[in-house]
Design a protein around this motif. Sequence first.
Motif, PDB file in Angstrom:
ATOM      1  N   LEU A 159       0.828  -1.208   0.000  1.00 49.78           N
ATOM      2  CA  LEU A 159       0.000   0.000   0.000  1.00 49.78           C
ATOM      3  C   LEU A 159       0.865   1.262   0.000  1.00 49.78           C
ATOM      4  O   LEU A 159       0.546   2.242  -0.678  1.00 49.78           O
ATOM      5  CB  LEU A 159      -0.936  -0.001   1.211  1.00 49.78           C
ATOM      6  CG  LEU A 159      -2.020  -1.078   1.210  1.00 49.78           C
ATOM      7  CD1 LEU A 159      -2.770  -1.080   2.536  1.00 49.78           C
ATOM      8  CD2 LEU A 159      -2.998  -0.863   0.063  1.00 49.78           C
ATOM      9  N   LEU A 160       1.962   1.242   0.753  1.00 58.24           N
ATOM     10  CA  LEU A 160       2.871   2.384   0.760  1.00 58.24           C
ATOM     11  C   LEU A 160       3.431   2.632  -0.642  1.00 58.24           C
ATOM     12  O   LEU A 160       3.511   3.768  -1.108  1.00 58.24           O
ATOM     13  CB  LEU A 160       4.026   2.151   1.737  1.00 58.24           C
ATOM     14  CG  LEU A 160       3.701   2.225   3.224  1.00 58.24           C
ATOM     15  CD1 LEU A 160       4.889   1.743   4.052  1.00 58.24           C
ATOM     16  CD2 LEU A 160       3.316   3.639   3.635  1.00 58.24           C
ATOM     17  N   THR A 161       3.788   1.555  -1.320  1.00 54.66           N
ATOM     18  CA  THR A 161       4.331   1.665  -2.676  1.00 54.66           C
ATOM     19  C   THR A 161       3.276   2.182  -3.651  1.00 54.66           C
ATOM     20  O   THR A 161       3.563   3.026  -4.506  1.00 54.66           O
ATOM     21  CB  THR A 161       4.846   0.299  -3.158  1.00 54.66           C
ATOM     22  OG1 THR A 161       5.871  -0.155  -2.270  1.00 54.66           O
ATOM     23  CG2 THR A 161       5.414   0.391  -4.565  1.00 54.66           C
ATOM     24  N   ALA A 162       2.048   1.692  -3.504  1.00 55.68           N
ATOM     25  CA  ALA A 162       0.987   2.039  -4.450  1.00 55.68           C
ATOM     26  C   ALA A 162       0.438   3.443  -4.255  1.00 55.68           C
ATOM     27  O   ALA A 162       0.107   4.127  -5.233  1.00 55.68           O
ATOM     28  CB  ALA A 162      -0.152   1.023  -4.342  1.00 55.68           C
ATOM     29  N   TYR A 163       0.338   3.894  -3.008  1.00 56.19           N
ATOM     30  CA  TYR A 163      -0.435   5.103  -2.732  1.00 56.19           C
ATOM     31  C   TYR A 163       0.347   6.249  -2.097  1.00 56.19           C
ATOM     32  O   TYR A 163      -0.237   7.275  -1.759  1.00 56.19           O
ATOM     33  CB  TYR A 163      -1.619   4.760  -1.814  1.00 56.19           C
ATOM     34  CG  TYR A 163      -2.536   3.711  -2.382  1.00 56.19           C
ATOM     35  CD1 TYR A 163      -3.099   3.870  -3.642  1.00 56.19           C
ATOM     36  CD2 TYR A 163      -2.854   2.564  -1.663  1.00 56.19           C
ATOM     37  CE1 TYR A 163      -3.943   2.906  -4.174  1.00 56.19           C
ATOM     38  CE2 TYR A 163      -3.706   1.606  -2.186  1.00 56.19           C
ATOM     39  CZ  TYR A 163      -4.245   1.780  -3.442  1.00 56.19           C
ATOM     40  OH  TYR A 163      -5.087   0.836  -3.961  1.00 56.19           O
ATOM     41  N   THR A 164       1.655   6.106  -1.914  1.00 59.51           N
ATOM     42  CA  THR A 164       2.429   7.178  -1.275  1.00 59.51           C
ATOM     43  C   THR A 164       3.748   7.386  -2.020  1.00 59.51           C
ATOM     44  O   THR A 164       4.086   6.647  -2.941  1.00 59.51           O
ATOM     45  CB  THR A 164       2.754   6.847   0.207  1.00 59.51           C
ATOM     46  OG1 THR A 164       3.814   5.883   0.253  1.00 59.51           O
ATOM     47  CG2 THR A 164       1.541   6.312   0.934  1.00 59.51           C
ATOM     48  N   SER A 165       4.506   8.386  -1.584  1.00 62.66           N
ATOM     49  CA  SER A 165       5.836   8.636  -2.150  1.00 62.66           C
ATOM     50  C   SER A 165       6.907   7.884  -1.369  1.00 62.66           C
ATOM     51  O   SER A 165       8.101   8.068  -1.606  1.00 62.66           O
ATOM     52  CB  SER A 165       6.141  10.138  -2.123  1.00 62.66           C
ATOM     53  OG  SER A 165       6.197  10.615  -0.794  1.00 62.66           O
ATOM     54  N   ILE A 166       6.489   7.012  -0.456  1.00 61.50           N
ATOM     55  CA  ILE A 166       7.429   6.269   0.384  1.00 61.50           C
ATOM     56  C   ILE A 166       7.827   4.968  -0.294  1.00 61.50           C
ATOM     57  O   ILE A 166       6.968   4.184  -0.722  1.00 61.50           O
ATOM     58  CB  ILE A 166       6.802   5.958   1.760  1.00 61.50           C
ATOM     59  CG1 ILE A 166       6.476   7.254   2.499  1.00 61.50           C
ATOM     60  CG2 ILE A 166       7.742   5.087   2.596  1.00 61.50           C
ATOM     61  CD1 ILE A 166       5.629   7.055   3.738  1.00 61.50           C
ATOM     62  N   ASP A 167       9.123   4.743  -0.409  1.00 64.12           N
ATOM     63  CA  ASP A 167       9.641   3.481  -0.932  1.00 64.12           C
ATOM     64  C   ASP A 167      10.068   2.623   0.259  1.00 64.12           C
ATOM     65  O   ASP A 167      11.045   2.958   0.932  1.00 64.12           O
ATOM     66  CB  ASP A 167      10.829   3.735  -1.855  1.00 64.12           C
ATOM     67  CG  ASP A 167      11.424   2.450  -2.423  1.00 64.12           C
ATOM     68  OD1 ASP A 167      10.921   1.358  -2.079  1.00 64.12           O
ATOM     69  OD2 ASP A 167      12.396   2.544  -3.189  1.00 64.12           O
ATOM     70  N   PRO A 168       9.338   1.536   0.549  1.00 62.55           N
ATOM     71  CA  PRO A 168       9.683   0.718   1.724  1.00 62.55           C
ATOM     72  C   PRO A 168      11.128   0.228   1.722  1.00 62.55           C
ATOM     73  O   PRO A 168      11.710   0.015   2.790  1.00 62.55           O
ATOM     74  CB  PRO A 168       8.703  -0.457   1.626  1.00 62.55           C
ATOM     75  CG  PRO A 168       7.538   0.088   0.864  1.00 62.55           C
ATOM     76  CD  PRO A 168       8.147   1.036  -0.138  1.00 62.55           C
ATOM     77  N   HIS A 169      11.726   0.080   0.522  1.00 68.53           N
ATOM     78  CA  HIS A 169      13.102  -0.404   0.472  1.00 68.53           C
ATOM     79  C   HIS A 169      14.077   0.604   1.072  1.00 68.53           C
ATOM     80  O   HIS A 169      15.129   0.224   1.593  1.00 68.53           O
ATOM     81  CB  HIS A 169      13.498  -0.709  -0.978  1.00 68.53           C
ATOM     82  CG  HIS A 169      12.707  -1.830  -1.580  1.00 68.53           C
ATOM     83  ND1 HIS A 169      11.613  -1.610  -2.380  1.00 68.53           N
ATOM     84  CD2 HIS A 169      12.827  -3.175  -1.471  1.00 68.53           C
ATOM     85  CE1 HIS A 169      11.104  -2.765  -2.755  1.00 68.53           C
ATOM     86  NE2 HIS A 169      11.807  -3.734  -2.210  1.00 68.53           N
TER      87      HIS A 169
END
Length: 201
Positions: A159-169
């Motif tokens: 969800l973070l990847t799809a809907y935000t500017s945050i890259d979990p990596h």
Amino acid sequence: MIYLTVNDRISILPFSIRLYNGLYRAGINTIGDILDYSQKYPWSNIHALGEKTIGEIDNWLLILKNGSDDYALVSDEERSYHLSKATIPELLQYIPVRDTSLSAPAKNSLLESQLINLAQVSVLSEEDLLSLKRMGKKTAKEILEFCSDLDDMRRVNELLTAYTSIDPHTLESSEAYLASKEKAERLAQWNRLIHELVNSW
């Protein structure tokens, strides 16, 4: 605390529906866009914004520039460091309801109740949802199903990847940022000590 960056969509902020729509229609989609526009043009140039909504955006500009108990504007690297320590509920604060794949009726009901992110929505029971304006059983069921696996970090990262500017990596590499920050702080301390010694001669 929610750590914001200039790349975040404006949907991460608890704007009124009128303010959000006015900014969005004017092509102002990110926090960076807000800061840029405020330096170049008066808000009155956006015809959809009235005196009340201009006051609202002016208040948010002060928060973005000075920070508050709930929000701080930081660099991408600093946010990655903070979020590397975040719990799932803390990460869910960064996923705006507006940007999810929930249906329009579900989004509208949640937003009218000032529920703007998944951290707020994920803790609601069916009874809580049905107490909201314009919330029927079908829509409540849709929301509960959407939130059913939000205790799974893999789902949250998706969800973070799809809907935000945050890259979990980037959260995984934040230790490098911490090390560089500590190094910079030690260097600043040495510089201050040298300066004090020079002045004492």
